[in-house]
Design an enzyme around this catalytic site. Structure first.
Site, PDB file in Angstrom:
ATOM      1  N   ASN A  19       0.861  -1.195   0.000  1.00 28.14           N
ATOM      2  CA  ASN A  19       0.000   0.000   0.000  1.00 28.14           C
ATOM      3  C   ASN A  19       0.892   1.239   0.000  1.00 28.14           C
ATOM      4  O   ASN A  19       1.539   1.541   1.002  1.00 28.14           O
ATOM      5  CB  ASN A  19      -0.892  -0.038   1.251  1.00 28.14           C
ATOM      6  CG  ASN A  19      -1.689   1.247   1.463  1.00 28.14           C
ATOM      7  OD1 ASN A  19      -1.641   2.161   0.634  1.00 28.14           O
ATOM      8  ND2 ASN A  19      -2.429   1.301   2.565  1.00 28.14           N
ATOM      9  N   GLY A  77       0.552  -1.197   6.762  1.00 27.72           N
ATOM     10  CA  GLY A  77       0.201  -1.348   8.169  1.00 27.72           C
ATOM     11  C   GLY A  77      -0.718  -2.552   8.322  1.00 27.72           C
ATOM     12  O   GLY A  77      -0.887  -3.347   7.386  1.00 27.72           O
ATOM     13  N   ASP A  78      -1.334  -2.674   9.489  1.00 31.63           N
ATOM     14  CA  ASP A  78      -2.191  -3.827   9.744  1.00 31.63           C
ATOM     15  C   ASP A  78      -3.434  -3.833   8.855  1.00 31.63           C
ATOM     16  O   ASP A  78      -4.011  -4.882   8.598  1.00 31.63           O
ATOM     17  CB  ASP A  78      -2.595  -3.843  11.220  1.00 31.63           C
ATOM     18  CG  ASP A  78      -1.381  -3.979  12.125  1.00 31.63           C
ATOM     19  OD1 ASP A  78      -0.641  -4.960  11.956  1.00 31.63           O
ATOM     20  OD2 ASP A  78      -1.163  -3.091  12.979  1.00 31.63           O
ATOM     21  N   GLY A 108       3.496   0.648   7.471  1.00 30.55           N
ATOM     22  CA  GLY A 108       2.406   1.554   7.818  1.00 30.55           C
ATOM     23  C   GLY A 108       2.714   2.361   9.058  1.00 30.55           C
ATOM     24  O   GLY A 108       3.850   2.399   9.531  1.00 30.55           O
ATOM     25  N   SER A 109       1.685   2.988   9.582  1.00 31.79           N
ATOM     26  CA  SER A 109       1.848   3.696  10.853  1.00 31.79           C
ATOM     27  C   SER A 109       1.390   2.802  11.997  1.00 31.79           C
ATOM     28  O   SER A 109       1.866   2.936  13.120  1.00 31.79           O
ATOM     29  CB  SER A 109       1.073   5.007  10.827  1.00 31.79           C
ATOM     30  OG  SER A 109      -0.255   4.785  10.412  1.00 31.79           O
ATOM     31  N   ARG A 186      -1.060  10.533  10.248  1.00 29.51           N
ATOM     32  CA  ARG A 186      -0.309   9.418   9.687  1.00 29.51           C
ATOM     33  C   ARG A 186       1.090   9.829   9.218  1.00 29.51           C
ATOM     34  O   ARG A 186       2.028   9.022   9.238  1.00 29.51           O
ATOM     35  CB  ARG A 186      -1.104   8.820   8.524  1.00 29.51           C
ATOM     36  CG  ARG A 186      -0.546   7.515   8.047  1.00 29.51           C
ATOM     37  CD  ARG A 186      -1.370   6.897   6.945  1.00 29.51           C
ATOM     38  NE  ARG A 186      -2.364   5.990   7.479  1.00 29.51           N
ATOM     39  CZ  ARG A 186      -3.643   6.018   7.135  1.00 29.51           C
ATOM     40  NH1 ARG A 186      -4.069   6.881   6.263  1.00 29.51           N
ATOM     41  NH2 ARG A 186      -4.475   5.159   7.661  1.00 29.51           N
ATOM     42  N   GLY A 405      -7.769  -2.066  13.921  1.00 31.78           N
ATOM     43  CA  GLY A 405      -7.484  -0.656  13.632  1.00 31.78           C
ATOM     44  C   GLY A 405      -8.349  -0.058  12.542  1.00 31.78           C
ATOM     45  O   GLY A 405      -8.226   1.127  12.231  1.00 31.78           O
TER      46      GLY A 405
HETATM   47  P1  ADP Z   1      -1.491   2.508   8.113  1.00 29.50           P
HETATM   48  O1  ADP Z   1      -0.892   1.735   9.218  1.00 29.50           O
HETATM   49  O2  ADP Z   1      -0.565   3.578   7.674  1.00 29.50           O
HETATM   50  O3  ADP Z   1      -2.848   3.016   8.469  1.00 29.50           O
HETATM   51  P2  ADP Z   1      -2.779   0.422   6.585  1.00 29.50           P
HETATM   52  O4  ADP Z   1      -2.154  -0.763   5.943  1.00 29.50           O
HETATM   53  O5  ADP Z   1      -3.525   0.157   7.854  1.00 29.50           O
HETATM   54  O6  ADP Z   1      -1.655   1.528   6.861  1.00 29.50           O
HETATM   55  O7  ADP Z   1      -3.708   1.091   5.501  1.00 29.50           O
HETATM   56  C1  ADP Z   1      -4.581   2.127   5.785  1.00 29.50           C
HETATM   57  C2  ADP Z   1      -5.831   1.985   4.962  1.00 29.50           C
HETATM   58  O8  ADP Z   1      -5.557   2.145   3.582  1.00 29.50           O
HETATM   59  C3  ADP Z   1      -6.503   0.620   5.082  1.00 29.50           C
HETATM   60  O9  ADP Z   1      -7.871   0.844   5.323  1.00 29.50           O
HETATM   61  C4  ADP Z   1      -6.293  -0.017   3.727  1.00 29.50           C
HETATM   62  O10 ADP Z   1      -7.368  -0.873   3.425  1.00 29.50           O
HETATM   63  C5  ADP Z   1      -6.289   1.181   2.822  1.00 29.50           C
HETATM   64  N1  ADP Z   1      -5.603   1.042   1.523  1.00 29.50           N
HETATM   65  C6  ADP Z   1      -4.891   0.010   1.041  1.00 29.50           C
HETATM   66  N2  ADP Z   1      -4.354   0.302  -0.167  1.00 29.50           N
HETATM   67  C7  ADP Z   1      -4.748   1.566  -0.448  1.00 29.50           C
HETATM   68  C8  ADP Z   1      -4.518   2.461  -1.544  1.00 29.50           C
HETATM   69  N3  ADP Z   1      -3.768   2.109  -2.580  1.00 29.50           N
HETATM   70  N4  ADP Z   1      -5.063   3.689  -1.474  1.00 29.50           N
HETATM   71  C9  ADP Z   1      -5.793   4.065  -0.418  1.00 29.50           C
HETATM   72  N5  ADP Z   1      -6.052   3.273   0.642  1.00 29.50           N
HETATM   73  C10 ADP Z   1      -5.529   2.047   0.635  1.00 29.50           C
END
Ligand code: ADP
Ligand code: MG
Length: 427
Positions: A19, A77-78, A108-109, A186, A405
């Site tokens: 991501n 992230g998760d 991720g964060s 974030r 989360g």
């Molecule tokens: P973080 O720890 O930074 O929040 P996450 O893996 O939890 O990272 O992702 C945050 C959110 O972004 C999740 O809800 C995920 O489903 C969503 N996501 C995944 N890929 C993308 C993308 N390409 N663009 C926008 N959101 C995305």
């Protein structure tokens, strides 16, 4: 499982889902800068897919030909792993699909699972890039262990009922609010939770609802005993320790069972769910009809419109500052929230904080949590129980509940642990 992996074709193929917006938005450069060469040196070929939107990974995994992949690894992230696990559980062949080894690289964060597997490996706490390198190393090592999943049922029954699978946490109150409110921070990475916690402390409030749970010690393991002759688990491989072969990544994808007390073979318990339910007797490839609910049955739960069973504990308090159910050790890189948890202990570690706690004490608890020392503070407002199932019924019409989360529909919710349902590259 040894037999399964000795048959895996080489080179082993890893589908890596990344991501690009996770964390500070640097997941791709973190991957190329820190992990790519490790995988190359370890001889782990991988196909990188950069997700384009939310639920892209979930849809991809739901439709994928899983025979093409030996592991699904996420760099994010998760939240992205939550998508992948639910994508696998959406499938008609969920029972086989969820056996696909999963891997996590923290980009991720909120990197709670990555922090948990780093901790389980016996390493000292680290953050950011160091955690990434540690998880990259675990991935190259390729030991596969069982991972507990929790099935989470939302909505008071009827057509709006929704079922999700969760690998990390279920939160309501303070922690859920911080989870969601801190998304706007974030760009500061994992520090977003510290900032969010301080902001939320300033506007501390009480959340009202009813909480009940099935204590672990009173819960019988569902289905026949694991040693029962009628309980032969033919389809799903059982976790056996298997010597690592020297032939690279694929052959080193071996399954390792964690230690457990006698009579507590939770993985077998899952097999027994399947064996004890006709709907789950289908052979591999013999796909269930589309209307069949996906995933193992929740044998410990009764419908949300019925009272909880008599062996459940109903919490007398109805005023809370937070309710937090955890099934892994870390809630964030620096929050060691469930120090007793292991990857497949078959337990939900339930914490709640009763209303009336002062801001200063709550802050002290969160600071102590960095080292997993919050339980040792003997705070009278903090309650901890090991449970197998729980039900939460918030009284307010609006509010925030998070699963791993991620924001989910608000309302009554219940959950049950399914020990060792998934497999994770860790150790
Ligand atoms: P973080 O720890 O930074 O929040 P996450 O893996 O939890 O990272 O992702 C945050 C959110 O972004 C999740 O809800 C995920 O489903 C969503 N996501 C995944 N890929 C993308 C993308 N390409 N663009 C926008 N959101 C995305
Ligand atoms: Mg656990």
């Amino acid at each position: 499982n040894g037999i399964m992996y000795s048959e895996v074709r080489r080179p082993c193929r890893v589908l890596l889902l990344l991501n690009p917006h996770s964390g500070k938005g640097q997941a791709l450069s973190l991957f190329t800068g820190h992990v790519q060469h490790m995988l190359q040196e370890a001889g782990v070929p991988h196909s990188l897919v950069v997700t384009e939107r939310q639920n892209h990974a979930r849809e991809l995994v739901r439709e994928a030909d899983l025979s093409e992949w030996d592991a699904l690894v996420i760099m994010s992230g998760d939240g992205l792993l939550f998508e992948v696990i639910n994508g696998l559980m959406d499938r008609e062949d969920w029972e086989e699909a969820i056996q696909t080894p999963l891997g996590i690289l923290p980009g991720g964060s909120g990197n709670a699972l990555a922090a948990s597997i780093h901790h389980y490996a016996g390493s000292q706490p680290v953050a950011s890039e160091e955690l990434l390198v540690s998880c990259g190393f675990l991935l190259c090592k390729g030991l596969v262990a069982r991972l507990d999943l929790t099935s989470v049922c939302l909505g008071s029954g009827g057509p709006q009922q929704q079922r999700l699978f969760s690998f990390l946490s279920l939160a309501w109150g303070f922690v859920a609010d911080v989870d969601i409110e801190s998304e706007k921070y974030r760009h500061v990475g994992a520090a977003r939770f510290t900032v969010g916690t301080l902001v939320r402390l300033a506007s501390l409030r009480v959340y009202q609802g009813k909480l009940a749970y099935l204590p672990a010690e009173s819960a019988e393991s569902p289905g026949p005993s694991p040693t029962s002759p009628s309980s032969s688990p033919p389809e799903v491989p059982s976790p056996q320790t298997h010597a690592t072969s020297p032939h690279g990544f694929c052959s080193s994808l071996v399954c390792r069972s964690s230690q457990r007390s006698p009579g507590q073979n939770v993985t077998n318990t899952f097999h027994n769910y399947c064996n004890s339910n006709n709907a789950f007797k289908a052979k591999r490839g013999d796909l269930a009809p589309a209307s069949t609910p996906r995933g193992p049955p929740d044998s410990l739960l009764v419908p949300l419109d019925q009272p909880v069973p008599s062996d459940w504990t109903v919490v007398p308090e109805e005023d809370f500052v937070l309710v937090l159910a955890m099934y892994q050790s870390h809630l964030a890189e620096d929050l060691h929230a469930a120090p007793n948890s292991t990857m497949e202990d078959g337990l939900i570690h339930l914490f709640y904080i009763k209303a009336g706690i002062s801001r200063a004490t709550l802050l002290r608890l969160f600071l102590a949590m960095e080292k997993g020392a919050h339980l040792a503070t003997n705070c009278p407002h903090l309650v901890y129980a090991k449970v197998r199932a729980l039900r939460l019924e918030p009284y307010s019409a609006k509010g925030t509940i998070t699963v791993d989360g991620e924001l989910v529909d608000y309302g009554p919710v219940q959950a049950q642990i399914h020990g060792g349902l998934a497999r994770l590259i860790a150790s």
